[in-house]
Design an enzyme around this catalytic site. Structure first.
Site, PDB file in Angstrom:
ATOM      1  NE  ARG A  81      -9.275  24.508  31.953  1.00 54.68           N
ATOM      2  CZ  ARG A  81      -8.282  23.656  32.227  1.00 54.68           C
ATOM      3  NH1 ARG A  81      -7.201  23.616  31.462  1.00 54.68           N
ATOM      4  NH2 ARG A  81      -8.361  22.817  33.239  1.00 54.68           N
ATOM      5  CG  HIS A 124      -5.229  23.276  37.411  1.00 58.25           C
ATOM      6  ND1 HIS A 124      -5.582  23.535  36.104  1.00 58.25           N
ATOM      7  CD2 HIS A 124      -4.022  22.679  37.334  1.00 58.25           C
ATOM      8  CE1 HIS A 124      -4.627  23.104  35.277  1.00 58.25           C
ATOM      9  NE2 HIS A 124      -3.668  22.591  36.008  1.00 58.25           N
ATOM     10  CD  GLU A 169      -4.077  17.437  33.011  1.00 62.75           C
ATOM     11  OE1 GLU A 169      -3.123  17.182  33.758  1.00 62.75           O
ATOM     12  OE2 GLU A 169      -3.936  17.868  31.859  1.00 62.75           O
ATOM     13  CG  ASN A 295      -6.263  19.296  29.601  1.00 63.54           C
ATOM     14  OD1 ASN A 295      -7.130  19.963  29.039  1.00 63.54           O
ATOM     15  ND2 ASN A 295      -5.947  19.460  30.870  1.00 63.54           N
ATOM     16  CE1 TYR A 297       0.401  20.617  27.334  1.00 59.91           C
ATOM     17  CE2 TYR A 297      -1.091  19.226  28.581  1.00 59.91           C
ATOM     18  CZ  TYR A 297      -0.605  20.476  28.258  1.00 59.91           C
ATOM     19  OH  TYR A 297      -1.131  21.585  28.854  1.00 59.91           O
ATOM     20  CD  GLU A 352      -4.076  22.062  30.785  1.00 62.30           C
ATOM     21  OE1 GLU A 352      -2.997  21.430  30.679  1.00 62.30           O
ATOM     22  OE2 GLU A 352      -4.658  22.234  31.862  1.00 62.30           O
TER      23      GLU A 352
HETATM   24  C1  BGC Z   1      -1.647  20.490  33.525  1.00 62.47           C
HETATM   25  C2  BGC Z   1      -0.926  21.812  33.559  1.00 62.47           C
HETATM   26  C3  BGC Z   1       0.525  21.604  33.196  1.00 62.47           C
HETATM   27  C4  BGC Z   1       0.594  21.039  31.798  1.00 62.47           C
HETATM   28  C5  BGC Z   1       2.000  20.787  31.297  1.00 62.47           C
HETATM   29  C6  BGC Z   1      -1.261  19.606  32.394  1.00 62.47           C
HETATM   30  O1  BGC Z   1      -1.103  18.322  32.876  1.00 62.47           O
HETATM   31  O2  BGC Z   1      -3.031  20.682  33.619  1.00 62.47           O
HETATM   32  O3  BGC Z   1      -1.082  22.370  34.818  1.00 62.47           O
HETATM   33  O4  BGC Z   1       1.281  22.759  33.313  1.00 62.47           O
HETATM   34  O5  BGC Z   1      -0.086  19.823  31.748  1.00 62.47           O
HETATM   35  O6  BGC Z   1       2.640  19.817  32.046  1.00 62.47           O
END
Ligand code: BGC
Length: 450
Positions: A81, A124, A169, A295, A297, A352
């Site tokens: 990607r 992006h 995003e 995505n 995290y 992601e």
């Molecule tokens: C983004 C990335 C970023 C990652 C970690 C995502 O929000 O798409 O570009 O590096 O998170 O912060």
């Protein structure tokens, strides 16, 4: 250090795509060959980037791409990607930059030669500065400029691409860039965030229309990020505050796409904060998509706040990544299961997921056990969601290699490959080898079953 999945998991099928992800501004460098973008300008301002760095060179991928693709190949992934730098392929007068197009075509051809599927993201975050000078995402015209750029790219790339995502995003572009100003272009004000968001979503819908017409055979969609929201307590005020925050940050970007409307909190926002919606916009935004990229995290926890409706709180004594983000894998399965229950979704790709960790290189090795553990628990969470009936077709590790982590500069390392920014040497981390071996294991399971 190993990554494993249950033998019978759908994630052990060769139909499930494993990939690695990057973004143009974060890795390319090659600044002379493109127009300045909002991140170049933002980096040049005082106190915007923690280490005072910029994207002029980054991982020098613009020059090192052939060896980077070999590295991707060595990881055995099914897909890569990447994102396209708008200002590398379109000149200020709207004409095509043939050098920029040739750069991406060579790269895409190499991926085809290596049998690696390309997942191309059109935006992006690196908006050409000349468009920002005319108002950027606060200017409705930018959405139409994005559609023109999309058409240039689709026509130029022909049948080389497996999948197109319009935006990465939009929450980050709109909220971080135009409401709290910690990302480019650094604009602050509650009256701007939702206006920018609306034009971004409109840009997505317009680009989807072009993709449908000009590239019907690619998998076309959008990439959204979510921080699933949890109340700090079971107190009704905290629960209500959390729902508001969830609508404000998360559902705001997905509901228009699948339900053609914004969350109900729209009417609770002061008029000055509401987007400028013109008749027909919501139908454009709700143009159907072939896939949804998600995505993930971390999660967010909220409590009620008298002045701001909600306030985010942080927990003490919980495991954190180097970004200070809580490691909370069950938030990932909760998110996927709840979105699947709320909306009628197309197939999902995890576009992601990953973690910044304080890596160091010793004797040519990076033993990033914490990152391997993060990947294991989050792959398990994806598996849990699949077992609960969510149609997830792929997973991309963020990121292929350490890179420019936006406002954090080069201080935070998300890669499964370590980058020495002085020498530009790349070293596959233990997590990179573990990811490679997981895919390899999947392939041998498949062979032994067929
Ligand atoms: C983004 C990335 C970023 C990652 C970690 C995502 O929000 O798409 O570009 O590096 O998170 O912060």
């Amino acid at each position: 250090m190993k990554l494993t999945l249950p033998y019978n998991s759908k994630m052990n099928s060769t139909d499930f795509i494993y990939g690695v992800a990057t973004a143009s501004f974060q890795i390319e460098g090659g600044i002379e060959q493109r127009l300045p973008c909002i991140w170049d300008t933002f980096c040049s301002l005082e106190n915007t980037i923690v280490d005072g760095s910029n994207g002029d060179v980054a991982c020098d991928h613009y020059h090192k791409w052939p060896q980077d693709i070999e590295m991707i190949e060595s990881l055995g992934v099914d897909a890569y990607r990447l994102s396209i730098s708008w200002g590398r392929v379109v000149n200020e007068d709207g004409s095509i930059n043939a050098t920029g197009i040739a750069f991406y075509i060579a790269l895409l051809d190499k991926l085809i030669e290596k049998n690696i599927k390309s997942f191309v993201t059109l935006y992006h975050w690196d908006l050409p500065q000349h468009l920002e000078d005319k108002g950027g995402w606060l200017n409705r015209e930018t959405a139409y400029e994005f559609q023109k750029y999309t058409e240039i790219v689709i026509k130029a790339f022909g049948n080389r691409v497996h999948s197109y995502a319009t935006l990465n995003e939009p929450f980050c572009s709109a909220y971080l860039g135009y409401e709290i100003g910690i990302h480019a272009p650094g604009i602050k004000g509650k009256e701007f965030g939702k206006k920018a968001a609306h034009h971004l979503l409109l840009a997505h819908g317009l680009a989807m229309q072009s993709l449908k017409k000009l590239s019907p055979n690619t998998l076309n969609g959008i990439v959204l990020n979510f921080s699933p929201s949890y109340p700090a307590s079971q107190n009704p005020a905290d629960i209500a505050a959390t729902q508001f925050a969830d609508d404000y940050f998360n559902q705001w970007y997905i509901k228009p796409i699948f339900d053609a409307q914004y969350p109900e909190i729209l009417s609770q926002l002061p008029l000055s904060q509401q987007p400028d919606i013109i008749a027909g916009d919501m139908d454009i935004i709700a143009e159907s998509v072939d896939f949804l990229g998600i995505n993930y995290y971390t999660r967010a926890i909220y409590q009620a706040d008298e002045n701001e409706i909600f306030a985010q709180i942080t927990l003490k004594d919980v495991p954190l990544t180097d970004m200070g983000w809580e490691i909370y894998p069950s938030g990932f399965s909760d998110l996927l299961i709840s979105l699947n229950a709320k909306y009628t979704l197309p197939p999902i790709y995890i576009t992601e997921n990953g973690a910044a960790m304080p890596d160091s290189i010793k004797d040519g090795k990076v033993e990033d056990a914490h990152r391997v553990a993060y990947y294991q628990s989050h792959l398990n969470a994806v598996n849990t969601a699949i077992e609960s009936g969510v149609d997830i077709r792929g997973y991309f590790a963020w990121s292929l290699m350490d890179n420019f982590e936006w406002a954090e500069g080069y201080l935070k390392r998300f890669g499964i490959v370590y980058v020495d920014y002085q020498s530009q040497e790349r070293t596959i981390k233990a997590s990179g080898y573990a990811y490679r071996d997981l895919i390899h294991q999947r392939n041998s399971n498949y062979l032994s079953n067929s």
